[in-house]
Design a protein around this motif. Structure first.
Motif, mmCIF file in Angstrom:
data_model
loop_
_atom_site.group_PDB
_atom_site.id
_atom_site.type_symbol
_atom_site.label_atom_id
_atom_site.label_comp_id
_atom_site.label_asym_id
_atom_site.label_seq_id
_atom_site.Cartn_x
_atom_site.Cartn_y
_atom_site.Cartn_z
ATOM 1 N N PHE A 33 0.709 -1.335 -0.028
ATOM 2 C CA PHE A 33 -0.042 -0.060 -0.142
ATOM 3 C C PHE A 33 0.914 1.287 -0.009
ATOM 4 O O PHE A 33 0.334 2.287 -0.225
ATOM 5 N N GLY A 34 2.073 1.102 0.463
ATOM 6 C CA GLY A 34 2.943 2.528 0.431
ATOM 7 C C GLY A 34 4.466 1.898 0.713
ATOM 8 O O GLY A 34 4.568 0.757 1.207
ATOM 9 N N SER A 35 5.159 2.771 0.536
ATOM 10 C CA SER A 35 6.532 2.764 0.963
ATOM 11 C C SER A 35 7.347 4.024 0.834
ATOM 12 O O SER A 35 6.720 5.023 0.687
ATOM 13 N N GLY A 36 8.586 3.874 1.435
ATOM 14 C CA GLY A 36 9.108 5.164 1.517
ATOM 15 C C GLY A 36 10.583 5.126 2.195
ATOM 16 O O GLY A 36 11.167 3.981 2.240
ATOM 17 N N THR A 37 11.136 6.078 2.402
ATOM 18 C CA THR A 37 12.507 6.171 3.059
ATOM 19 C C THR A 37 12.467 7.065 4.178
ATOM 20 O O THR A 37 11.908 8.318 4.045
ATOM 21 N N SER A 38 13.064 6.545 5.335
ATOM 22 C CA SER A 38 12.971 7.623 6.461
ATOM 23 C C SER A 38 14.602 7.860 6.897
ATOM 24 O O SER A 38 15.487 7.233 6.446
ATOM 25 N N ALA A 93 20.846 3.158 2.114
ATOM 26 C CA ALA A 93 21.872 4.138 2.229
ATOM 27 C C ALA A 93 21.262 5.504 2.825
ATOM 28 O O ALA A 93 22.260 6.169 3.336
ATOM 29 N N ASN A 94 20.157 5.759 2.447
ATOM 30 C CA ASN A 94 19.572 7.183 3.172
ATOM 31 C C ASN A 94 19.020 6.968 4.343
ATOM 32 O O ASN A 94 18.220 8.025 4.674
ATOM 33 N N GLY A 95 19.106 5.798 5.026
ATOM 34 C CA GLY A 95 18.440 5.819 6.468
ATOM 35 C C GLY A 95 17.697 4.545 6.468
ATOM 36 O O GLY A 95 18.300 3.470 6.469
ATOM 37 N N THR A 96 16.441 4.443 6.292
ATOM 38 C CA THR A 96 15.658 3.304 6.346
ATOM 39 C C THR A 96 14.825 3.001 5.477
ATOM 40 O O THR A 96 13.680 3.971 5.328
ATOM 41 N N ALA A 113 0.049 7.628 9.166
ATOM 42 C CA ALA A 113 0.751 7.609 10.207
ATOM 43 C C ALA A 113 2.268 7.236 10.031
ATOM 44 O O ALA A 113 3.309 8.000 10.872
ATOM 45 N N THR A 114 2.340 6.319 9.190
ATOM 46 C CA THR A 114 3.892 5.889 9.024
ATOM 47 C C THR A 114 4.834 7.062 8.557
ATOM 48 O O THR A 114 5.953 7.387 8.539
#
Length: 118
Positions: A33-38, A93-96, A113-114
């Motif tokens: 449903f979603g993804s990203g980088t923290s 490489a950029n965090g999580t 929320a994430t």
């Protein structure tokens, strides 16, 4: 006696962990449903997600499905039902980097929320 208790505790812990992973397997086979980088490190990101999800669902579980992966999930109703939403996080490489899987009806508010933990 202590050795027997330690062995019993280890067996119960292993069973509990495998139960978490097996209930989330069905979600991992669905389209995310979603993804990203923290920018946060994996442990800090997972802790943030757990804090953000707890007001939405009182039962939020955190576990490590493998040595390089952390996960947070919300179990559905009942003891044996699968989770309704799951986030898998790994160091990048950029965090999580993370991916969110979930039930269509429930996932939207968890995704929002994430993303506040990015």
């Amino acid at each position: 006696m202590r050795k027997n208790i330690a062995i019993l505790f280890a067996a119960v812990s292993a069973s509990a962990l495998s139960a978490c992973v097996s209930t989330d397997d069905a979600l991992l086979k669905t389209v995310p449903f979603g993804s990203g980088t923290s920018q946060s490190k994996p442990y800090d990101f997972i802790r943030c997600v757990k804090e953000k999800w707890t007001p939405i669902a009182p039962r939020v579980r955190e576990y490590s499905p493998s040595s390089d992966t952390l996960a947070v999930s919300v179990p559905g109703g009942g003891m044996t039902s699968q989770s309704v939403v799951l986030v898998i996080a790994q160091a990048s490489a950029n965090g999580t980097g993370y991916t969110i899987y979930g039930d269509v009806a429930a996932a939207g508010r968890y995704v929002t929320a994430t993303h506040t933990c990015d």
